[in-house]
Design an enzyme around this catalytic site. Structure first.
Site, PDB file in Angstrom:
ATOM      1  N   GLU A  62      -8.659  11.444  -5.664  1.00 24.21           N
ATOM      2  CA  GLU A  62      -7.436  10.661  -5.465  1.00 24.21           C
ATOM      3  C   GLU A  62      -7.254   9.649  -6.597  1.00 24.21           C
ATOM      4  O   GLU A  62      -8.199   8.977  -7.008  1.00 24.21           O
ATOM      5  CB  GLU A  62      -7.525   9.930  -4.127  1.00 24.21           C
ATOM      6  CG  GLU A  62      -6.315   9.065  -3.813  1.00 24.21           C
ATOM      7  CD  GLU A  62      -6.450   8.325  -2.486  1.00 24.21           C
ATOM      8  OE1 GLU A  62      -5.452   7.754  -2.027  1.00 24.21           O
ATOM      9  OE2 GLU A  62      -7.561   8.327  -1.922  1.00 24.21           O
TER      10      GLU A  62
ATOM     11  N   LYS B 292       1.230  11.090  -0.773  1.00 27.45           N
ATOM     12  CA  LYS B 292       0.414  10.665   0.363  1.00 27.45           C
ATOM     13  C   LYS B 292       1.296  10.072   1.455  1.00 27.45           C
ATOM     14  O   LYS B 292       2.112   9.181   1.200  1.00 27.45           O
ATOM     15  CB  LYS B 292      -0.608   9.637  -0.113  1.00 27.45           C
ATOM     16  CG  LYS B 292      -1.655   9.241   0.904  1.00 27.45           C
ATOM     17  CD  LYS B 292      -2.670   8.290   0.245  1.00 27.45           C
ATOM     18  CE  LYS B 292      -3.810   7.918   1.179  1.00 27.45           C
ATOM     19  NZ  LYS B 292      -4.785   7.033   0.495  1.00 27.45           N
TER      20      LYS B 292
ATOM     21  N   CYS C 241      -6.628  12.058   1.014  1.00 27.19           N
ATOM     22  CA  CYS C 241      -7.506  11.097   1.695  1.00 27.19           C
ATOM     23  C   CYS C 241      -7.056  10.738   3.111  1.00 27.19           C
ATOM     24  O   CYS C 241      -7.268  11.499   4.033  1.00 27.19           O
ATOM     25  CB  CYS C 241      -7.666   9.844   0.835  1.00 27.19           C
ATOM     26  SG  CYS C 241      -9.214   8.949   1.174  1.00 27.19           S
TER      27      CYS C 241
END
Length: 566
Positions: free
Chosen positions: A42, A115, A152
């Site tokens: 990430e 994200k 994540c």
């Protein structure tokens, strides 16, 4: 069949040029392994987490220049897909940046994913800078397989406890053959096992194999341990990369299974990782090594009192930086015991560290005489005790300034919690190595170092002596504090609470419940609560502490200074 390279690398925050070099080298290895896909962590282009650097003029220009370098490099390996994490500019209402994943191939961006779940708790504050991505699944066809993408936190809400959105549900509906999750998951005790549990459960529930690629390295207070892994729905975790080290490994993926490059099953992954003390040791060593390197230090200096805290700090610093790059300074006062000075000498001889001596007797005498002459009364009590600590802190900073050493503080979590430290004295320095270890853990880690070495690295005389600041005649820590086994159980519950591991929480809760049943116990609990609250101002001014536990002082515990706590 797919060949996938998991590139677990130690990126530096803001060093886009250096990070690009690392990524290209990993892509070259992936291509040498005839891989189809190389996966980075990430925000790999910037490293995690850039924080307010994201708002600095020119920062995003450098990000975009780094992306262009990667696109150019991808043209040299036209058949390879690159999964890259980076911040991107947005032109929609809300925050002006997104935390994104790009898939590059042959000079083009062939997939974009932003994200969706932005953590804003404990040490995380992503909503400060980023706008959440759309509630959609992104899947890319590579060879004969559909590969879904996550970033994540998007994978941590499958239980639906923290967010209204569950990206895993969208991915399940898209029916990929494989999920790739890029991560920057900081390490603390028990975190590896928690990752395994959450992603194994999600893999089994949705019948999705998952490749989880993590960042490694020390960044200020945080340490990322790597330990990237692969999960299959029935088998659970079947592959794990190295921990606390860079690791670029290529796996085969076929018929829902992960295999080695040779086509064999990967080595079995143990359910439990390092022991607690081995974990603490590796986390601190990597944290110091990277902090020093990234801040331009190659050497460290530590005040050596002959006590357990400075002894452990010296031992860990020697392991991280090399004994030749660590200097210890003993600064005896008129209250220092001969044993403390002798113990410092034996310790430094055991470690191969240079020990210098700078007594403070005359300095303290000059200050006390000057105080009485100026203010008409003698310097005594706590003021005199703190003067000694501040004289030592000044000497250590003089050495640091003169010789270019990083000054390491030696306070532990128990003492920092209750303010058993002196501002501008023993709190001076650039980094605290053991500030997230309770005092009882300081003793345990010191014994562990000796056991691992098979000899007395830290003299038993230091481990066995009653803790004392030696700032007054016959002084012992337990004169003003409860015994550390008592204090530490109290502090664990008051500071970490439900963030403790289940066994620690049960033990601490039972201990405190027993105390609460007695009048003197209730008085002690109230006293310790008050000490924690009153000393927040000290912690706010202290140097950063390497985080080892789920709740550490610093960004992970944000408390007001001027407040009423009862």
């Amino acid at each position: 069949m797919l060949k996938i390279t998991a590139a677990q690398l130690n990126f530096t925050i803001g060093d886009m040029a250096g990070n690009v070099v690392k990524m290209i080298a990993a892509a070259d290895k992936a291509w040498a392994d005839q891989s189809d896909l190389v996966v980075f962590s990430e925000l790999s282009l910037t490293a995690y987490y850039p924080a307010d650097l994201l708002e600095e003029d020119g920062f995003m220009d450098r990000v975009e220049a780094g992306l262009q370098q990667l696109l150019l490099a991808s043209r040299q390996i036209p058949a390879l897909y690159w999964v890259v994490g980076l911040p991107v500019r947005l032109r929609t209402p809300g925050k002006k940046l997104g935390n994104a994943l790009y898939v590059l191939k042959d000079g083009q961006v062939v997939l974009e994913y932003a994200k969706q779940l932005l953590p804003t708790y404990n040490i995380f504050d992503e909503r400060r800078h980023f706008e959440p991505g759309a509630d959609v699944a992104r899947v890319l066809r590579i060879r004969d397989m559909q590969v879904g993408m996550l970033i994540c936190e998007d994978g941590w809400n499958d239980g639906g406890l923290d967010y209204a959105i569950n990206p895993f549900e969208r991915l399940r509906d898209a029916a990929p053959d494989l999920v790739v999750s890029i991560n920057a998951s900081p390490s603390h005790i028990g975190k590896r096992e928690l990752r395994h549990q959450i992603f194994s459960d999600a893999s089994r529930r949705h019948q999705l194999p998952i490749l989880y690629v993590n960042q490694i390295g020390g960044h200020d207070q945080l340490v990322y341990d790597g330990a990237s892994f692969a999960v299959e729905p029935q088998a659970g975790v079947v592959f794990e990369a190295g921990r606390f080290t860079e690791d670029v490994t290529t796996l085969q993926f076929e018929s829902g299974r992960f295999l080695t490059l040779a086509g064999d099953a990967p080595a079995a992954v143990p359910a439990l990782g390092l022991t607690t003390m081995a974990f603490y040791r590796q986390q601190i060593v990597l944290g110091l090594r990277d902090y020093a390197r990234r801040c331009g230090f190659s050497r460290a200096v530590i005040g050596s009192s002959g006590g357990i805290d400075s002894a452990l700090t010296l031992a860990l610093a020697a392991e991280a930086l090399g004994a030749a790059n660590v200097t210890a300074i003993t600064m005896p006062s008129r209250f220092s015991s001969a044993g403390s000075v002798d113990d410092s000498a034996i310790l430094c001889r055991n470690l191969g560290i240079e020990l210098r001596c700078h007594p403070i007797v005359e300095l303290v005498a000059t200050f006390t005489a000057g105080f009485e002459a100026a203010f008409g009364q003698p310097l005594q009590g706590v003021s005199l005790e703190n003067l000694q600590a501040r004289a030592r802190g000044t000497i250590l900073m003089e050495y640091s300034n003169s010789f270019g050493h990083l000054l390491l503080t030696t306070g532990n979590k128990s003492e920092i919690s209750v303010g058993y430290c002196t501002l501008y004295g023993d709190t001076n320095g650039g980094l605290g190595l053991i500030g997230d270890l309770y005092k009882t853990e300081v003793f345990a880690l010191s014994r562990h170092l000796n056991e691992a070495a098979g000899r007395e690295v830290i003299p038993v005389a230091i481990i066995d002596k009653p803790p004392s600041a030696e700032l007054a005649p016959g002084q012992k820590d337990e004169d003003s504090l409860p015994p550390y086994p008592v204090l530490d159980e109290l502090l664990k519950l008051l500071i970490e609470g439900r963030r403790l591991a289940s066994d620690e929480y049960e033990n601490a809760s039972a201990f405190v419940a027993t105390l609460s049943g007695q009048p003197e116990g209730r008085a002690l609990i109230a006293r310790i609560k008050g000490m924690i609250a009153r000393n927040e101002y000290k912690r706010r001014q202290a140097p950063p502490i390497i985080r080892l536990r789920a709740r550490a002082f610093g960004s992970g515990r944000q408390m007001p200074i001027a407040a009423k706590f009862n």
